[in-house]
Design a protein around this motif. Structure first.
Motif: not given
Length: 244
Positions: A58-62, A67-69
């Motif tokens: 999910q984080l990689a896709l965001a 999107i800010r991660v």
């Protein structure tokens, strides 16, 4: 006299062996409902839910979607974890995914929890942990997407993880910036999902930060609190196939 219970048969359109069993059930006077899986309309397919539930992906896709991660480390190396936490100055850790873990019959849930480098010991080696820089937020935002519809709710509290105490939360309808809204829809498209519940944080400068996606998240209480037409959106999705 034993009550005859109805039987549900889930199969393909052309299934000779299922036909034979259904014929026998009919002979015995058993009510039968036959359900074929030929091109069904899924809300979210179970296999896609399972695939989308993995936080590192999910984080990689965001990030790919702009999107800010928050800076994030997934590791089971204590030294690596300590170095990361010291570098952030203010960090948290959380589980990689929800599990049905119980302790003495009581469900145990892992919350997002503050962590210091001194608290990290060799128990980290047992399984990968997710460490993350803490977002100094003004509020949380839970976003439900159902087909083409977006529902965003601002959640105000003093808690790091608002799920710990629902009694101390206040709610307000939020309007997402178009850029964020489009990115969340693109996320679901990439994961082949038609709905999902996103957790975002808004910092004091008004920036939106990705926290996580729950592809099968709860939302009923948010409709009760805000009056947003979430159930109507899902009803339309199922009735009309109004996917995206």
């Amino acid at each position: 006299m034993t009550e005859t219970r109805p039987v549900l048969v889930v199969t393909e359109v052309d299934d000779i062996t299922a036909d034979m069993v259904i014929t026998e059930l009919n002979r015995r006077g058993v009510p039968v409902v036959r359900f074929t899986l030929a091109g069904p309309l899924w809300g979210n397919h179970p296999s896609r839910i399972a695939a989308a539930d993995y936080k590192p992906a999910q984080l990689a896709l965001a990030r790919r979607l702009g999107i800010r991660v928050p800076p994030t480390l997934v590791t089971n190396d204590p030294d690596e974890a300590r170095e990361f936490v010291r570098a952030q100055g203010d960090a948290i850790f959380k589980t990689l995914r929800w599990t049905p873990y119980r302790r003495e019959g009581v469900p145990v849930t892992g919350w997002a929890t503050p962590v210091t480098a001194d608290e990290i010991d060799d128990s980290v080696r047992v399984t990968p942990h997710l460490f993350q820089a803490r977002v100094h937020k003004a509020a949380d935002v839970r976003v439900l997407i159902a087909g083409r519809h977006t529902f965003a709710v601002r959640i105000d509290s003093e808690l790091l993880d608002w799920r710990q105490d629902y009694s101390n939360l206040t709610y307000a309808v939020e309007r997402l910036p178009d850029r964020v809204d489009k990115a969340l829809h693109a996320c679901l498209d990439s994961l082949e999902l038609v709905s999902g519940s996103f957790d975002l944080a808004v910092d004091r400068e008004g920036n939106y930060w990705w926290l996580e996606l729950n592809p099968n998240g709860q939302w009923g209480w948010l409709e009760t609190e805000t009056g947003l037409g979430m159930s109507a959106a899902f009803a339309g999705l199922l009735m009309e196939g109004d996917r995206r």
